[in-house]
Scaffold this motif. Structure first.
Motif, short mmCIF file in Angstrom:
data_model
loop_
_atom_site.label_atom_id
_atom_site.label_comp_id
_atom_site.label_asym_id
_atom_site.label_seq_id
_atom_site.Cartn_x
_atom_site.Cartn_y
_atom_site.Cartn_z
N THR A 184 -6.81 -7.65 -9.37
CA THR A 184 -7.45 -7.54 -7.94
C THR A 184 -8.55 -8.13 -7.42
O THR A 184 -8.78 -8.09 -6.38
N GLU A 185 -9.25 -8.67 -8.55
CA GLU A 185 -10.56 -9.36 -8.19
C GLU A 185 -10.23 -10.72 -7.19
O GLU A 185 -11.12 -11.26 -6.60
N VAL A 186 -8.96 -10.94 -7.22
CA VAL A 186 -8.73 -12.47 -6.48
C VAL A 186 -8.20 -12.06 -5.17
O VAL A 186 -7.84 -12.91 -4.38
N MET A 187 -7.59 -10.79 -5.12
CA MET A 187 -7.00 -10.37 -4.04
C MET A 187 -7.96 -9.80 -2.76
O MET A 187 -8.84 -9.26 -2.88
N THR A 188 -7.39 -10.35 -1.50
CA THR A 188 -8.20 -9.97 -0.29
C THR A 188 -7.70 -8.65 0.21
O THR A 188 -7.22 -7.99 -0.52
N PHE A 189 -8.55 -8.20 1.13
CA PHE A 189 -8.21 -6.75 1.54
C PHE A 189 -6.89 -6.50 2.00
O PHE A 189 -6.00 -5.61 1.84
N GLY A 190 -6.16 -7.71 2.69
CA GLY A 190 -5.03 -7.67 3.14
C GLY A 190 -3.99 -7.85 1.96
O GLY A 190 -2.97 -6.93 2.19
N ALA A 191 -4.24 -8.53 1.10
CA ALA A 191 -3.37 -8.70 -0.06
C ALA A 191 -3.29 -7.14 -0.87
O ALA A 191 -2.09 -6.68 -1.18
N LEU A 192 -4.20 -6.49 -0.85
CA LEU A 192 -4.50 -5.43 -1.63
C LEU A 192 -3.72 -4.12 -0.58
O LEU A 192 -3.02 -3.47 -1.32
N THR A 193 -3.79 -4.25 0.66
CA THR A 193 -2.99 -3.31 1.44
C THR A 193 -1.55 -3.53 1.44
O THR A 193 -0.73 -2.60 1.46
N GLU A 194 -1.10 -4.95 1.33
CA GLU A 194 0.27 -5.08 1.24
C GLU A 194 0.66 -4.55 -0.20
O GLU A 194 2.10 -4.28 -0.40
N LEU A 195 0.12 -4.56 -1.30
CA LEU A 195 0.18 -4.45 -2.46
C LEU A 195 0.25 -2.67 -2.31
O LEU A 195 1.43 -2.34 -3.21
N TYR A 196 -0.48 -2.25 -1.84
CA TYR A 196 -0.56 -0.67 -1.72
C TYR A 196 0.76 -0.27 -1.24
O TYR A 196 1.32 0.73 -1.93
N GLU A 197 1.32 -0.69 -0.19
CA GLU A 197 2.53 -0.41 0.49
C GLU A 197 3.72 -0.40 -0.58
O GLU A 197 4.68 0.09 -0.49
N LEU A 198 3.62 -1.61 -1.58
CA LEU A 198 4.76 -1.91 -2.35
C LEU A 198 4.71 -0.84 -3.69
O LEU A 198 5.48 -0.95 -4.59
N LEU A 199 3.56 -0.04 -3.93
CA LEU A 199 3.45 0.64 -4.94
C LEU A 199 4.51 1.70 -5.30
O LEU A 199 5.08 2.07 -3.82
N ALA A 200 4.97 2.16 -6.19
CA ALA A 200 5.82 3.40 -6.58
C ALA A 200 5.29 4.55 -5.74
O ALA A 200 4.19 4.72 -5.59
N GLY A 201 6.22 5.46 -5.09
CA GLY A 201 5.56 6.50 -4.34
C GLY A 201 4.90 7.48 -4.94
O GLY A 201 3.75 7.83 -4.25
N ARG A 202 5.01 7.48 -6.23
CA ARG A 202 4.07 8.44 -6.91
C ARG A 202 2.85 7.96 -6.96
O ARG A 202 1.67 8.64 -6.86
N ASP A 203 2.83 6.55 -7.23
CA ASP A 203 1.26 5.99 -7.29
C ASP A 203 0.62 5.99 -6.04
O ASP A 203 -0.58 6.37 -5.91
N SER A 204 1.40 5.48 -5.16
CA SER A 204 0.63 5.44 -3.76
C SER A 204 0.20 6.81 -3.18
O SER A 204 -0.78 6.74 -2.52
N ASN A 205 1.04 7.80 -3.52
CA ASN A 205 0.78 9.14 -2.86
C ASN A 205 -0.44 9.49 -3.73
O ASN A 205 -1.19 10.74 -3.28
N THR A 206 -0.59 9.20 -5.18
CA THR A 206 -1.75 9.58 -5.93
C THR A 206 -3.06 9.39 -5.40
O THR A 206 -3.98 10.08 -5.11
N ILE A 207 -3.02 8.16 -4.79
CA ILE A 207 -4.37 7.42 -4.21
C ILE A 207 -4.53 8.00 -2.90
O ILE A 207 -5.81 8.32 -2.70
#
Length: 229
Positions: A130-153
């Motif tokens: 995550t240290e090399v990821m931009t805000f945009g890359a983090l946002t895209e990865l967040y969308e791809l997280l498993a439903g349980r993980d993304s909803n936990t956040i």
């Protein structure tokens, strides 16, 4: 001077100044916009770091290399066709991996990246990646997280669910880019207007946003303040 509606219809902006216009007013607006960008960027940077922590911690508990394998993410969503598909990245996750690979290449000279290439096989666990990821890359990865993980956040951030939080992050990422590149933000419409906060899923402090213009700066600033809390 032509109105915004007239300009959108193709009218030319008049070369004549509006009666009473002063250069001093222009300067004050410029300085106000500059101070506003600085305040928002400070908050957006804190949000970006927080998103790194949340994704690294949540996905890391599932698998340390979970970001590299759709099996540890929302597999059906990872396999969807991206907005701009190509032969090398025909899926959303493939497109994200291309972005991530490019970011890793740019960060190759960083000590912690070099360490994983010298001592291991070059793969970085998610809490390091995550240290090399931009805000945009983090946002895209967040969308791809498993439903349980993304909803936990989303629940931990009092943002309702994945779809709501992802929409907020998209809009805030655009705002972050405008602030970081010294673009005007005062009286500017956002590219991706975020969804209105669902009253039954978010705290009362953001209920007042319902009915307000969701493509204007105040809406985004209020969401940022809410998430930072």
């Amino acid at each position: 001077a032509a109105s915004p509606a007239e300009l959108a219809a193709g009218a030319r902006r008049s070369s004549m100044f509006v009666s009473g216009a002063r250069l001093e007013d222009v300067r004050k607006l410029y300085e106000f916009d500059s101070r506003l960008r600085a305040v928002l960027l400070e908050g957006l940077q804190s949000l970006e770091v927080a998103l790194r922590v949340e994704i690294g911690y949540t996905l890391g508990k599932r698998d340390r290399f979970g970001h590299l394998d759709p099996a540890h993410l929302d597999t059906p969503r990872c396999l969807q066709i991206p907005r701009n598909p190509n032969q090398t990245a025909p899926t959303k996750h493939g497109a994200w991996l291309d972005t991530y690979g490019s970011l890793c290449a740019k960060a190759r000279s960083e000590d912690f990246v070099t360490h994983f290439h010298v001592k291991y096989d070059g793969r970085m666990p998610i809490w390091v990646a995550t240290e090399v990821m931009t805000f945009g890359a983090l946002t895209e990865l967040y969308e791809l997280l498993a439903g349980r993980d993304s909803n936990t956040i989303a629940t931990r951030w009092s943002a309702g669910n994945r779809e709501v939080l992802h929409g907020w992050l998209l809009a805030l990422n655009i705002l972050r880019n405008h602030c970081a590149h010294n673009a005007r933000i005062w009286n500017r419409k956002t590219v991706y207007p975020p969804a209105e906060p669902p009253l039954n899923l978010v705290p009362a402090r953001v209920h007042h946003l319902r009915g307000l213009a969701n493509d204007r700066l105040y809406f985004l600033a209020a969401l940022l303040a809410h998430l930072l809390r």
